[in-house]
Each structure stands twice: as C-alpha cells, then as structure tokens.
Write a protein that holds these residues in place. Sequence first.
Motif, PDB file in Angstrom:
ATOM      1  N   LEU A 113       0.472   1.115  -7.338  1.00 32.33           N
ATOM      2  CA  LEU A 113      -0.921   0.737  -7.144  1.00 32.33           C
ATOM      3  C   LEU A 113      -1.788   1.652  -7.988  1.00 32.33           C
ATOM      4  N   SER A 114      -2.663   1.066  -8.779  1.00 34.92           N
ATOM      5  CA  SER A 114      -3.556   1.958  -9.516  1.00 34.92           C
ATOM      6  C   SER A 114      -5.002   1.512  -9.349  1.00 34.92           C
ATOM      7  N   LEU A 124       0.812  -1.214   0.000  1.00 32.41           N
ATOM      8  CA  LEU A 124       0.000   0.000   0.000  1.00 32.41           C
ATOM      9  C   LEU A 124       0.844   1.262   0.000  1.00 32.41           C
ATOM     10  N   GLN A 125       2.041   1.157   0.610  1.00 34.60           N
ATOM     11  CA  GLN A 125       2.892   2.334   0.696  1.00 34.60           C
ATOM     12  C   GLN A 125       3.744   2.530  -0.547  1.00 34.60           C
ATOM     13  N   SER A 180      -6.890   6.240   2.024  1.00 37.40           N
ATOM     14  CA  SER A 180      -6.342   7.462   1.439  1.00 37.40           C
ATOM     15  C   SER A 180      -5.826   7.206   0.024  1.00 37.40           C
ATOM     16  N   ARG A 181      -5.400   5.984  -0.268  1.00 35.70           N
ATOM     17  CA  ARG A 181      -5.036   5.652  -1.653  1.00 35.70           C
ATOM     18  C   ARG A 181      -6.231   5.754  -2.589  1.00 35.70           C
ATOM     19  N   HIS A 182      -7.424   5.687  -2.018  1.00 36.24           N
ATOM     20  CA  HIS A 182      -8.642   5.786  -2.813  1.00 36.24           C
ATOM     21  C   HIS A 182      -9.254   7.184  -2.743  1.00 36.24           C
ATOM     22  N   ASP A 198       4.363   2.740  -4.734  1.00 35.59           N
ATOM     23  CA  ASP A 198       3.664   3.598  -5.680  1.00 35.59           C
ATOM     24  C   ASP A 198       2.997   2.843  -6.818  1.00 35.59           C
ATOM     25  N   HIS A 249      -4.132   3.742   5.115  1.00 36.95           N
ATOM     26  CA  HIS A 249      -3.419   3.830   3.839  1.00 36.95           C
ATOM     27  C   HIS A 249      -4.321   3.442   2.681  1.00 36.95           C
TER      28      HIS A 249
END
Length: 269
Positions: A102-103, A97-98, A230-232, A100, A227
């Motif tokens: 990830l899309s 998750l930390q 916030s990634r979303h 980069d 995480h």
Amino acid sequence: AEARLVVVRATRISPRLILVVMRDITERERVEQMRRDFVANTSHELKTPVGAVSLLAEAIESAADDPEQVRIFASRLTAEASRLAALTARIMNLSRLQSDDLSPDADVSIDEVLTAALEAHALQAASAGVTVVRGGKRGLYVRGDAQILTDAIGNLISNAIAYSPAGADVGVGVRLVDGVVEVVVTDRGIGIAPADQERIFERFYRADQARSRRTGGTGLGLSIVKHAVSRHGGEVRLWSRPGRGSTFTVRLPATEGPADLPRDKRDKK
Ligand code: ADP
C-alpha cells in the motif's frame, strides 16, 4: 514492544570472552501471531453465516410445497447472504491494509472524503432516524489514499449512527490543530465502558455481544479504522462514557494540498 532475543550462535573466542550472536524475534513473531489469529477469527466468524445459508437452503428445499414458507426462508437467505458479502468485503479490506503493498501517496481532500463517507451512510442514517450534522473547517488536505480514508471515516460514522437512539444527532467535524487534521465523529449513543475502550479496536471484538448483534455488526470496523489511520501516519483517539456517548477523533498530518492549485484559490474558511 520489548525486544525478545534468541541466541543464534555462541562462540568462545578466548577463555574469558564469548561471542554471542542474537536476533530479535519479537517483530517476526508478532506478525506471525497476528496472521494466525486473523485466520482463526476469520474462519470462526464465517462459519455462522455460511452455516445459516446452507440451513436456509435446505429449509427452502423441504418447504417447496408451501409458498409462504419458501418466501420467508428466501428473504432470510438473502439477508444472510448480504451479511456474508459484507463480512467478506471487510475481511479483504483488512487484509489489504495489513499487507505491505500500500502506498498512500496522493493529496486527499478531507472535504471530499467526508462528502463520500456521509453519502455512503445517508440511507443508514435515514432509516435509523438519526441526523448527521457536518461542520468545521473546510479546504484541508492530507496525503494518502482517498478510498481507504473514506472507508475508515465511514466506519466511524456508521457506528455513531448504529449505536445512537432514533431521533439523535451525530456530529462530524473537522479542525486543524498544530498541523494535524482532526476529524471528529461524535454521538450521544450508548457509549463504551472503560474496560472495553482499548479492546474495541481489536479484530472481531464487540462490547456487549447482544447489543452489538442487533446492529448486525462484524467487529471489524474499528480494526479497519485503526489500521487505515496508522498506515497514514495518524492515530485514533477515543472519548466515551456509557450512557453519554462517544467521540472518535482521527488525527492525520495535514499537507498543503495539490501543488498546482495557487494558495488563494483554495477553499479556506
Ligand atoms: P461492529 O461491526 O460490531 O460495530 P466495530 O469494530 O466497528 O464493530 O466496533 C466494535 C465494537 O465497539 C462494537 O461492537 C461496539 O460494541 C463498540 N462501538 C463502536 N463504536 C461505537 C459507538 N459509536 N458507540 C458505542 N459503542 C461503539
């Protein structure tokens, strides 16, 4: 965060003028610090179960003549090994998750996320004697990664169960507020002291060690939730009062849902 500037170069270009080139090192330093903390915490957390596993293995060796002892040590060894496996999986999850790469880019059905998350913790609820009550709006979608969101919501459900007394209800609800999907996980469990409410989202942090130990937690669940959300492009809100219970609200931007599905065919309520 505030900018932290370092002077890269200073050149006098006239008697009254100096050209100063500066760089903001805050972000780079923060990421570096996060990485250092992560490695330190992780190694520390792994030491205990790894130590236990090797001690138990030794104990089994030296108790070879006593089948009953061997049986007891072996079952403890199995428990420690699965704790270690769960911890490792969570650490991998968090470091993914930390990173980069990830899309989150698919339409995700909140109904399906909840169904999967509830299924994953049905056994835990049953053995804790906790009833999970699902309700709220259906047919909502967000954009993202279904697996990551399922794990995140699952962590909240798992905590709600773990920190509730037997016989209690846990609520899992969904609503749509100004274009934001809210998934609300409520328990009437032990609650979280005000001083801990910020810190519980940090890696490995657990309020009240003794109480948390009992549930065999890792202190990584909420950090993963934070995480993931916030990634979303979302956020997690918390309301809690010690002795009264806790409500975690995951807020994610709503989307229209799969484009190939006519609006009137979608499950709305
Ligand atoms: P753990 O694996 O210890 O549950 P988490 O990161 O999921 O780790 O949670 C961190 C800490 O926050 C827990 O140890 C516990 O002290 C507190 N906590 C989390 N969820 C709840 C809840 N629903 N009720 C009370 N305390 C909670």
